[in-house]
Write an enzyme that holds these catalytic residues in place. Structure first.
Site: not given
Length: 173
Positions: A95, A98, A67, A65
């Site tokens: 999420c 993250c 981040e 992801h």
């Protein structure tokens, strides 16, 4: 450190400017064969330090992801003390994974465009993005650090722009 007073350089117009750059990064992610997410790290003076698109699909990395990848890179370059004065901008609410990376990386401020609930409306039940219904504020509240959270940004034009890379993506990938 960690209070809103440490981020006096930033204002809503600046936040929107950096979020627009994050949206551009999310389009780059799609162009490169990844899911439509982008993030950037900005120091306390307003300088963009790092940018990161999702790499989850092309790198076959479930932790790819934007981040989390950005925080992995940033923590190798910057001290936790320095990162405390930085802001991470992202196109959608982080999420759980993250949010954890942001917490452990020690970033002091987070700004995002789309809420996790809005993201779920866009992704539906796509198995590539089985969204948690856990706001990042809930994750941060379980910790011992003061992380300033700004989001979702209350700007319809920006929300529409952040949602655009998701339109049709989840049904067609």
């Amino acid at each position: 450190m960690g209070t809103k007073d440490n981020f006096t350089f930033f204002n809503l117009d600046k936040d929107k400017e950096y979020l627009r750059r994050g949206i551009e990064i999310s389009w780059e992610a799609v162009k490169n064969g990844n899911t439509p997410f982008g993030a950037l790290l900005v120091d306390g003076e307003g300088k963009i330090l790092m940018e990161q698109a999702n790499i989850e699909l092309t790198e076959q990395d479930c932790t790819g992801h934007a981040e989390t990848t950005l925080m992995r890179k940033a923590s190798k370059v910057y001290s936790k003390d320095f990162l405390k004065s930085c802001t991470l901008y992202t196109t959608a609410e982080p999420c759980v994974m993250c949010a954890g990376a942001i917490y452990w990386g020690n970033v002091g401020r987070l700004v995002y465009a789309l809420s996790e609930k809005r993201l779920l409306e866009l992704t539906g039940s796509d198995p590539q993005n089985p969204t948690f219904d856990v706001p990042c504020r809930t994750v941060f509240a379980g910790g011992q650090k003061d992380i300033v959270v700004v989001g979702p940004i209350d700007d319809l034009e920006l929300e529409v722009a952040a949602a655009e890379p998701h339109q049709g993506f989840w049904e067609n990938h």
